[in-house]
Design an enzyme around this catalytic site. Structure first.
Site, PDB file in Angstrom:
ATOM      1  CD1 TRP A   1     -20.946  10.938  -4.365  1.00 43.16           C
ATOM      2  CD2 TRP A   1     -21.136   9.985  -2.348  1.00 43.16           C
ATOM      3  NE1 TRP A   1     -21.073   9.584  -4.554  1.00 43.16           N
ATOM      4  CE2 TRP A   1     -21.198   8.969  -3.335  1.00 43.16           C
ATOM      5  CE3 TRP A   1     -21.237   9.625  -1.011  1.00 43.16           C
ATOM      6  CZ2 TRP A   1     -21.352   7.624  -3.014  1.00 43.16           C
ATOM      7  CZ3 TRP A   1     -21.391   8.293  -0.689  1.00 43.16           C
ATOM      8  CH2 TRP A   1     -21.442   7.307  -1.687  1.00 43.16           C
ATOM      9  CG  HIS A   2     -22.262  10.832   2.420  1.00 40.08           C
ATOM     10  ND1 HIS A   2     -20.963  11.181   2.147  1.00 40.08           N
ATOM     11  CD2 HIS A   2     -22.216   9.558   2.888  1.00 40.08           C
ATOM     12  CE1 HIS A   2     -20.159  10.166   2.456  1.00 40.08           C
ATOM     13  NE2 HIS A   2     -20.890   9.173   2.898  1.00 40.08           N
ATOM     14  N   GLY A   3     -25.713  13.313   0.347  1.00 42.45           N
ATOM     15  CA  GLY A   3     -27.132  13.663   0.307  1.00 42.45           C
ATOM     16  C   GLY A   3     -27.379  15.121   0.016  1.00 42.45           C
TER      17      GLY A   3
ATOM     18  CG  PHE B   1     -26.227   7.947   1.336  1.00 47.31           C
ATOM     19  CD1 PHE B   1     -26.916   9.128   1.566  1.00 47.31           C
ATOM     20  CD2 PHE B   1     -25.904   7.161   2.406  1.00 47.31           C
ATOM     21  CE1 PHE B   1     -27.280   9.502   2.838  1.00 47.31           C
ATOM     22  CE2 PHE B   1     -26.249   7.529   3.690  1.00 47.31           C
ATOM     23  CZ  PHE B   1     -26.943   8.703   3.904  1.00 47.31           C
TER      24      PHE B   1
END
Length: 468
Positions: free
Chosen positions: A319-321, A468
């Site tokens: 999810w963060h990248g 993000f």
């Protein structure tokens, strides 16, 4: 547009407040919605269409689920459609290049991919619309009939760019019946300025030190410099993101909303598990309620629990990248969380609080190396340098100079990452007089003036979670 910009502070925000409070109460959601669209479209106007589509799409899905709530096949199909479309859009913009690159490596292909700018805040508002549809399906909330109110929930600019991730059920009452007042407005202004100070005065200044160390090859810095640098980044990312969250929550109060708390002094934690209960609380809550518990939570066997934990942490990292370093970072914390659940938490119970705290911060600090370096080779090299495997120099003049010139800042960062300042102010106000309130207000104004002076002359003003 970011909250820590002069355009936002002295142009957009005052104009929004003026128009909002000048408008009759029944028009205030519409004013917020239009203002939020302007805020969102400031940098990338075309992507406003994606947000509008997501808003209308899940507004209709909510109504359909409520209409056919007794027909499980229909409602499950709507849920599946909603998640497929929402996650499909997110994956296309966020992971398209990453997927193509990995397919090329695995199958020795040379497919080309076009670089797509990531729509601002898409990771946050996608999770918000998904949680809304799921909550309607579960019967925890009624479908919103007013599309302006629903649009306000999705697009509300205070929480749009970087959260906190707001669940519909948490603000449903305030969307239709909130009470703005002077006290709440004052609290909001004060919290916004405190968050701005954390971002501009603390995060930005320590970030300059980290950038100077990060820009040098890990083979060319001393062990001392490596630790100084990663500790600097550890403070930077906390004050950057928690400062932005404070600004968002403060803005929410200005417009009558009570947004969820997103940080609770995570660097005072005594275990990795506790750390993640205190860090980015809204994201952890989202994954727990909409992924971990539906997978079985703690109701299943231990083996399945551990597998589910790793799934959640894999997706948290992703999810963060769109990069392997974030996946490794997520699995790294998933591994420690699982080990603590199996036996380590019981072992730590009998240890002193300082030992538990040092263990936690060591794990967290090393974890930030994986988070910060997109190249895994650089991350591993940096960790090797931290433990003396890459270099023979343990301390050098530059490392000592960096620490000496930033020592006061490090002390301030350490103190402000604990509840100490807040507790001191609270105790001081308990014995309160009007004079003390005036002094606090005056101090807040001084902070705003100092932040403004920094922003006028500051060329370094990033927001780490913006991507993000």
């Amino acid at each position: 547009m970011v909250f820590s910009s002069l355009i936002f502070i002295f142009l957009f925000l005052p104009f929004m407040i003026f128009i909002y409070y000048l408008s009759p109460r029944f028009l205030r959601n519409l004013v917020l919605l239009i203002g939020s669209f302007v805020f969102y479209a400031w940098g990338e106007p075309i992507y406003i269409l994606i947000m509008i589509f997501s808003t209308v799409f899940d507004y209709v899905n909510g109504l359909l689920i409520e209409k056919y709530k007794n027909q499980k096949i229909v409602t499950k199909s709507i849920i599946l459609l909603s998640m497929t479309v929402n996650l499909g859009i997110l994956c296309f913009f966020k992971y398209y290049g990453f997927i193509i690159a990995n397919i090329n490596v695995i199958f020795n292909l040379s497919m080309k991919s076009t670089h797509l700018p990531l729509p601002i805040g898409i990771s946050f508002y996608t999770f918000q619309t998904i949680s809304y549809v799921i909550d309607v399906y579960r019967g925890e909330v009624c479908a919103q009939k007013n599309i302006i109110s629903f649009g306000t929930y999705v697009a509300m600019f205070p929480q749009l760019v970087a959260g906190p991730i707001v669940r519909y059920k948490d603000i449903i009452k305030e969307l239709s019946n909130r009470k703005e007042n002077i006290r709440l407005f004052g609290e909001g202004i004060q919290l916004f300025i405190i968050g701005l100070s954390k971002k501009v005065l603390l995060a930005n200044n320590i970030g300059i030190l980290w950038n100077s160390i990060k820009g040098v090859s890990p083979h060319e810095i001393s062990v001392f410099s490596a630790w100084t640098g990663i500790i600097a980044f550890t403070f930077q990312i906390y004050f950057d993101f928690s400062g932005y969250s404070d600004m968002a929550i403060g803005l929410g109060k200005i417009f009558g909303f009570h947004l969820t708390k997103n940080f609770n002094y995570p660097y005072t934690s005594k275990s990795v598990t506790e750390f993640w209960r205190r860090w980015h609380i809204s994201l952890g809550t989202w994954f727990r309620e909409y992924l971990y518990i539906p997978l079985g939570g703690n109701r299943v066997g231990r083996g399945t629990q551990y597998k589910n934990l790793l799934i959640v942490w894999f997706l948290t990292g992703l999810w963060h990248g769109a990069s392997w370093n974030f996946i490794i970072w997520g699995l790294y914390f998933g591994m420690f969380g699982t080990i603590e659940k199996i036996f380590l938490l019981r072992c730590l119970e009998n240890r002193s609080s300082w030992i538990r705290h040092i263990y936690t911060m060591m794990v967290v600090t090393i974890g930030w190396v994986f988070f910060e370096f997109e190249s895994m080779y650089l991350a591993i090299d940096f960790i090797k340098t931290m433990f003396g495997w890459n270099v023979s120099v343990w301390m050098d003049e530059k490392g000592v100079y960096d620490l000496y010139t930033n020592l006061l800042l490090f002390v301030l960062l350490f103190i402000c990452s604990t509840p100490f300042p807040k507790n001191m102010i609270y105790k001081w106000r308990q014995k309160c007089s009007v004079v003390k309130d005036i002094i606090l207000s005056f101090g807040t104004i001084i902070l705003l003036v100092i932040c403004t002076a920094y922003l006028v002359n500051e060329s370094y003003n990033p927001f780490l979670y913006f991507r993000f």
